[in-house]
Write a protein that holds these residues in place. Structure first.
Motif, PDB file in Angstrom:
ATOM      1  N   SER A  39       0.667  -1.033  -0.193  1.00  0.00           N
ATOM      2  CA  SER A  39      -0.045  -0.099   0.188  1.00  0.00           C
ATOM      3  C   SER A  39       0.847   1.306  -0.093  1.00  0.00           C
ATOM      4  O   SER A  39       0.438   2.186  -0.582  1.00  0.00           O
ATOM      5  N   SER A 202      -6.066  -6.963   6.955  1.00  0.00           N
ATOM      6  CA  SER A 202      -6.574  -5.790   6.940  1.00  0.00           C
ATOM      7  C   SER A 202      -6.821  -5.016   8.163  1.00  0.00           C
ATOM      8  O   SER A 202      -6.692  -3.980   8.321  1.00  0.00           O
ATOM      9  N   ARG A 206      -5.675  -1.420   9.923  1.00  0.00           N
ATOM     10  CA  ARG A 206      -6.491  -0.488  10.026  1.00  0.00           C
ATOM     11  C   ARG A 206      -6.648  -0.019  11.476  1.00  0.00           C
ATOM     12  O   ARG A 206      -6.520   1.220  11.888  1.00  0.00           O
ATOM     13  N   ASP A 220      -5.475   8.745   2.473  1.00  0.00           N
ATOM     14  CA  ASP A 220      -5.710   8.732   0.992  1.00  0.00           C
ATOM     15  C   ASP A 220      -6.948   9.733   0.521  1.00  0.00           C
ATOM     16  O   ASP A 220      -8.129   9.307   0.898  1.00  0.00           O
ATOM     17  N   GLY A 225     -10.259   8.550   4.640  1.00  0.00           N
ATOM     18  CA  GLY A 225     -10.016   7.151   4.585  1.00  0.00           C
ATOM     19  C   GLY A 225      -8.680   6.899   3.882  1.00  0.00           C
ATOM     20  O   GLY A 225      -8.040   7.759   3.327  1.00  0.00           O
ATOM     21  N   PHE A 226      -8.540   5.561   3.697  1.00  0.00           N
ATOM     22  CA  PHE A 226      -7.377   5.142   2.945  1.00  0.00           C
ATOM     23  C   PHE A 226      -7.825   3.652   2.338  1.00  0.00           C
ATOM     24  O   PHE A 226      -8.613   2.919   2.595  1.00  0.00           O
ATOM     25  N   LYS A 227      -6.980   3.521   1.309  1.00  0.00           N
ATOM     26  CA  LYS A 227      -7.181   2.471   0.510  1.00  0.00           C
ATOM     27  C   LYS A 227      -5.839   1.327   0.695  1.00  0.00           C
ATOM     28  O   LYS A 227      -4.739   1.965   0.550  1.00  0.00           O
ATOM     29  N   THR A 229      -3.675  -1.498  -0.841  1.00  0.00           N
ATOM     30  CA  THR A 229      -3.216  -2.474  -2.053  1.00  0.00           C
ATOM     31  C   THR A 229      -2.822  -3.871  -1.636  1.00  0.00           C
ATOM     32  O   THR A 229      -2.264  -4.101  -0.925  1.00  0.00           O
TER      33      THR A 229
END
Length: 247
Positions: A39, A202, A206, A220, A225-227, A229
């Motif tokens: 990520s 995940s 988080r 992001d 929030g954020f993503k 990868t």
């Protein structure tokens, strides 16, 4: 023990946050580090070698570094964020584990803080209604992060006071080794079960970001929030598909 791509003989971790996974139930901590590396597109800067590490060698695990190769223990860095992530690709050989831990602590003792990630067997959570999260932090880590650890949103974290983390690998031993050297250290783990633990990985990332967003820098966009990868190595997380020739 240390092999850097730059050919340097020492590793400068002053002011760095170091994240170390324990080889635990479901490999959840290692998977969480995979998500962090992919990520944030961390750069591989070297590897570690030790009799405790079973030698392995293979192709790149991440799409952002397609030409790299992976080994038993690798170092990934974000120089901009002062973040170093250690990743293991093989279990430790028990009789050499203590020696490896001593060497690892010596290598990282100048770090600003160390986070050890792990997991524990879900059936060890005695009260079902209790939080699936537990942590342990050294006194100097608590002092430096009193505001975050005292945040009402983190009441769901239960402070672990026991002498064992069943299924947690060498997480507690690592924590104690860093604490003895006065390195600010926190151990964070989740109660989980064997199987597909990609979701748990995940959740670990988080949850860690909720405490440590100042140095993980995973935000992001403007929505807060954020993503994450997913690394390409997860395409074969459980091996190749069963060949039709078997039937």
């Amino acid at each position: 023990m240390l092999f850097l791509k730059s050919k340097a003989k020492t590793l400068d971790v002053a002011n760095y946050t170091v994240i170390v996974p324990s080889i635990c139930v479901g490999n959840a901590a290692q998977l969480a580090c995979d998500l962090l590396i992919a990520s944030k597109k961390l750069k591989r800067i070297g590897s570690l070698s030790h009799p405790a590490l079973i030698p392995v060698y293979g192709p790149s695990a991440y799409q952002h570094e397609p030409d790299e190769r992976v080994s038993s223990c690798e170092l990934y860095e974000s120089a901009e964020d002062k973040l170093l992530v250690i990743q293991f690709r093989a279990p430790l050989i028990a009789r050499h584990t203590k020696s490896f831990q001593i060497n690892l602590v010596e290598l990282l003792q100048a770090a600003r803080r160390v986070i050890v990630l792990s997991g524990s067997f879900g059936f060890e959570r005695r009260v079902i209604e209790e939080s699936p999260w537990a942590y342990r932090a050294s006194d100097n880590f608590k002092a430096a992060h009193a505001a975050q650890l005292g945040n009402a949103s983190l009441v769901k974290w239960k402070e672990h006071t026991g002498e064992h983390i069943f299924g947690g690998g060498n997480a507690l031993q690592l924590f104690n080794a860093f604490e003895e050297k006065q390195v600010p250290v926190m151990l964070l783990f989740r109660y989980l079960l064997e199987g597909d633990n990609s979701t748990d990985a995940s959740l670990i990332v988080r949850e860690l970001n909720e405490l440590c967003e100042d140095f993980l820098q995973l935000r992001d966009g403007g929505d807060g929030g954020f993503k994450l990868t997913v690394p390409k190595s997860w395409n074969l997380l459980f091996g190749n598909e069963v060949t039709e020739l078997l039937f």
